[in-house]
Motif scaffolding. Sequence first.
Motif, PDB file in Angstrom:
ATOM      1  N   ALA A   1       5.926   5.470 -45.809  1.00  0.00           N
ATOM      2  CA  ALA A   1       6.268   6.855 -45.584  1.00  0.00           C
ATOM      3  C   ALA A   1       7.572   7.287 -45.927  1.00  0.00           C
ATOM      4  CB  ALA A   1       5.653   7.100 -44.222  1.00  0.00           C
ATOM      5  N   LYS A   2       8.273   6.386 -45.652  1.00  0.00           N
ATOM      6  CA  LYS A   2      10.017   6.594 -45.938  1.00  0.00           C
ATOM      7  C   LYS A   2      10.001   6.626 -47.544  1.00  0.00           C
ATOM      8  CE  LYS A   2      11.700   4.883 -41.763  1.00  0.00           C
ATOM      9  NZ  LYS A   2      12.498   3.616 -41.076  1.00  0.00           N
ATOM     10  N   GLU A   3       9.485   5.813 -48.073  1.00  0.00           N
ATOM     11  CA  GLU A   3       9.601   5.478 -49.644  1.00  0.00           C
ATOM     12  C   GLU A   3       9.045   6.711 -50.479  1.00  0.00           C
ATOM     13  OE1 GLU A   3       8.179   2.455 -52.960  1.00  0.00           O
ATOM     14  OE2 GLU A   3       8.476   1.717 -51.037  1.00  0.00           O
ATOM     15  N   LEU A   4       7.751   7.307 -49.786  1.00  0.00           N
ATOM     16  CA  LEU A   4       7.207   8.452 -50.419  1.00  0.00           C
ATOM     17  C   LEU A   4       7.699   9.797 -49.922  1.00  0.00           C
ATOM     18  CD1 LEU A   4       3.727   7.037 -50.384  1.00  0.00           C
ATOM     19  CD2 LEU A   4       5.289   6.983 -52.216  1.00  0.00           C
ATOM     20  N   GLY A   5       8.671   9.701 -48.856  1.00  0.00           N
ATOM     21  CA  GLY A   5       9.247  10.864 -48.282  1.00  0.00           C
ATOM     22  C   GLY A   5       8.461  11.890 -47.601  1.00  0.00           C
ATOM     23  N   VAL A   6       7.612  11.142 -46.783  1.00  0.00           N
ATOM     24  CA  VAL A   6       6.837  11.864 -45.694  1.00  0.00           C
ATOM     25  C   VAL A   6       7.141  11.580 -44.288  1.00  0.00           C
ATOM     26  CG1 VAL A   6       4.934  12.449 -47.199  1.00  0.00           C
ATOM     27  CG2 VAL A   6       4.698  10.374 -46.056  1.00  0.00           C
ATOM     28  N   TYR A   7       8.142  10.750 -44.087  1.00  0.00           N
ATOM     29  CA  TYR A   7       8.341  10.102 -42.751  1.00  0.00           C
ATOM     30  C   TYR A   7       8.783  11.114 -41.938  1.00  0.00           C
ATOM     31  CZ  TYR A   7      10.039   7.110 -38.997  1.00  0.00           C
ATOM     32  OH  TYR A   7      10.116   6.657 -37.783  1.00  0.00           O
ATOM     33  N   ASP A   8       9.419  11.988 -42.523  1.00  0.00           N
ATOM     34  CA  ASP A   8       9.709  13.250 -41.246  1.00  0.00           C
ATOM     35  C   ASP A   8       8.708  13.890 -40.934  1.00  0.00           C
ATOM     36  OD1 ASP A   8      12.657  12.841 -41.727  1.00  0.00           O
ATOM     37  OD2 ASP A   8      12.839  14.391 -43.478  1.00  0.00           O
ATOM     38  N   ILE A   9       7.818  14.018 -41.885  1.00  0.00           N
ATOM     39  CA  ILE A   9       6.234  14.481 -40.929  1.00  0.00           C
ATOM     40  C   ILE A   9       5.863  13.687 -39.902  1.00  0.00           C
ATOM     41  CG2 ILE A   9       3.923  15.469 -41.325  1.00  0.00           C
ATOM     42  CD1 ILE A   9       4.966  16.175 -44.314  1.00  0.00           C
ATOM     43  N   VAL A  10       5.642  12.506 -40.348  1.00  0.00           N
ATOM     44  CA  VAL A  10       5.183  11.361 -39.202  1.00  0.00           C
ATOM     45  C   VAL A  10       5.965  11.395 -37.906  1.00  0.00           C
ATOM     46  CG1 VAL A  10       4.875   9.069 -38.862  1.00  0.00           C
ATOM     47  CG2 VAL A  10       4.240  10.069 -41.121  1.00  0.00           C
TER      48      VAL A  10
ATOM     49  N   ASN B   1      -0.621  14.989 -38.952  1.00  0.00           N
ATOM     50  CA  ASN B   1      -0.278  16.021 -39.885  1.00  0.00           C
ATOM     51  C   ASN B   1       0.130  15.523 -41.212  1.00  0.00           C
ATOM     52  OD1 ASN B   1      -0.817  18.479 -38.053  1.00  0.00           O
ATOM     53  ND2 ASN B   1       0.907  17.152 -36.756  1.00  0.00           N
ATOM     54  N   VAL B   2      -0.048  14.377 -41.375  1.00  0.00           N
ATOM     55  CA  VAL B   2       0.429  13.878 -42.788  1.00  0.00           C
ATOM     56  C   VAL B   2      -0.903  14.474 -43.674  1.00  0.00           C
ATOM     57  CG1 VAL B   2       0.802  11.882 -44.346  1.00  0.00           C
ATOM     58  CG2 VAL B   2       1.867  12.135 -42.147  1.00  0.00           C
ATOM     59  N   SER B   3      -0.680  14.994 -44.965  1.00  0.00           N
ATOM     60  CA  SER B   3      -1.865  15.309 -45.600  1.00  0.00           C
ATOM     61  C   SER B   3      -2.605  14.148 -46.123  1.00  0.00           C
ATOM     62  CB  SER B   3      -1.553  16.095 -46.928  1.00  0.00           C
ATOM     63  OG  SER B   3      -0.614  15.096 -47.858  1.00  0.00           O
ATOM     64  N   SER B   4      -3.728  14.444 -46.569  1.00  0.00           N
ATOM     65  CA  SER B   4      -4.756  13.405 -47.078  1.00  0.00           C
ATOM     66  C   SER B   4      -4.340  12.861 -48.354  1.00  0.00           C
ATOM     67  CB  SER B   4      -6.337  14.060 -47.373  1.00  0.00           C
ATOM     68  OG  SER B   4      -6.829  14.350 -46.073  1.00  0.00           O
ATOM     69  N   ARG B   5      -3.897  13.707 -49.244  1.00  0.00           N
ATOM     70  CA  ARG B   5      -3.298  13.273 -50.442  1.00  0.00           C
ATOM     71  C   ARG B   5      -2.142  12.076 -50.203  1.00  0.00           C
ATOM     72  NH1 ARG B   5      -1.569  16.919 -55.246  1.00  0.00           N
ATOM     73  NH2 ARG B   5      -3.711  16.659 -55.697  1.00  0.00           N
ATOM     74  N   ASP B   6      -0.999  12.522 -49.126  1.00  0.00           N
ATOM     75  CA  ASP B   6       0.050  11.519 -48.867  1.00  0.00           C
ATOM     76  C   ASP B   6      -0.681  10.372 -48.318  1.00  0.00           C
ATOM     77  OD1 ASP B   6       1.886  12.998 -50.012  1.00  0.00           O
ATOM     78  OD2 ASP B   6       2.395  14.137 -48.171  1.00  0.00           O
ATOM     79  N   CYS B   7      -1.547  10.398 -47.427  1.00  0.00           N
ATOM     80  CA  CYS B   7      -2.203   9.288 -46.853  1.00  0.00           C
ATOM     81  C   CYS B   7      -2.826   8.424 -48.047  1.00  0.00           C
ATOM     82  CB  CYS B   7      -3.231   9.428 -45.759  1.00  0.00           C
ATOM     83  SG  CYS B   7      -2.482  10.079 -44.246  1.00  0.00           S
ATOM     84  N   GLY B   8      -3.375   8.978 -48.880  1.00  0.00           N
ATOM     85  CA  GLY B   8      -4.029   7.974 -50.017  1.00  0.00           C
ATOM     86  C   GLY B   8      -3.018   7.481 -50.827  1.00  0.00           C
ATOM     87  N   ASN B   9      -1.834   8.116 -50.968  1.00  0.00           N
ATOM     88  CA  ASN B   9      -0.730   7.556 -51.637  1.00  0.00           C
ATOM     89  C   ASN B   9      -0.200   6.555 -50.905  1.00  0.00           C
ATOM     90  OD1 ASN B   9      -0.801   9.327 -53.908  1.00  0.00           O
ATOM     91  ND2 ASN B   9       0.727  10.777 -52.857  1.00  0.00           N
ATOM     92  N   ILE B  10      -0.049   6.469 -49.587  1.00  0.00           N
ATOM     93  CA  ILE B  10       0.447   5.261 -48.566  1.00  0.00           C
ATOM     94  C   ILE B  10      -0.504   4.084 -48.911  1.00  0.00           C
ATOM     95  CG2 ILE B  10       0.580   4.611 -46.188  1.00  0.00           C
ATOM     96  CD1 ILE B  10       1.841   7.536 -45.800  1.00  0.00           C
ATOM     97  N   VAL B  11      -1.845   4.492 -48.653  1.00  0.00           N
ATOM     98  CA  VAL B  11      -2.752   3.308 -48.957  1.00  0.00           C
ATOM     99  C   VAL B  11      -2.797   2.599 -50.229  1.00  0.00           C
ATOM    100  CG1 VAL B  11      -5.300   3.053 -49.210  1.00  0.00           C
ATOM    101  CG2 VAL B  11      -4.498   4.325 -47.385  1.00  0.00           C
ATOM    102  N   THR B  12      -2.522   3.519 -51.370  1.00  0.00           N
ATOM    103  CA  THR B  12      -2.578   3.011 -52.808  1.00  0.00           C
ATOM    104  C   THR B  12      -1.246   2.059 -52.772  1.00  0.00           C
ATOM    105  OG1 THR B  12      -3.464   4.918 -53.727  1.00  0.00           O
ATOM    106  CG2 THR B  12      -2.093   3.783 -55.235  1.00  0.00           C
ATOM    107  N   LYS B  13      -0.110   2.357 -52.254  1.00  0.00           N
ATOM    108  CA  LYS B  13       1.032   1.674 -52.303  1.00  0.00           C
ATOM    109  C   LYS B  13       1.037   0.523 -51.546  1.00  0.00           C
ATOM    110  CE  LYS B  13       5.621   1.299 -53.294  1.00  0.00           C
ATOM    111  NZ  LYS B  13       5.973   1.180 -54.583  1.00  0.00           N
ATOM    112  N   ALA B  14       0.270   0.280 -50.354  1.00  0.00           N
ATOM    113  CA  ALA B  14       0.075  -0.716 -49.611  1.00  0.00           C
ATOM    114  C   ALA B  14      -0.715  -1.669 -50.360  1.00  0.00           C
ATOM    115  CB  ALA B  14      -0.596  -0.473 -48.212  1.00  0.00           C
TER     116      ALA B  14
END
Length: 60
Positions: free
Chosen positions: A18-27, A34-47
């Motif tokens: 999340a930090k790497e993708l820039g969404v950690y502040d939301i978390v 409150n993290v968007s589905s798209r961002d969650c998908g990006n997190i899973v893809t990265k994992a």
Amino acid sequence: MARNGRSRMSDQLKEEIAKELGVYDIVKTQGWGNVSSRDCGNIVTKAIEIAERSVNGQTK
């Protein structure tokens, strides 16, 4: 992130990605819900990419 309420990814890994993708502040301020589905998908893809590299013996 998991539908059954249990995550298969460690919290530490999710937070790192999340930090790497820039969404950690939301978390941090609003929670994972409150993290968007798209961002969650990006997190899973990265994992998945990290896991595949690990299996193949690559570091990055």
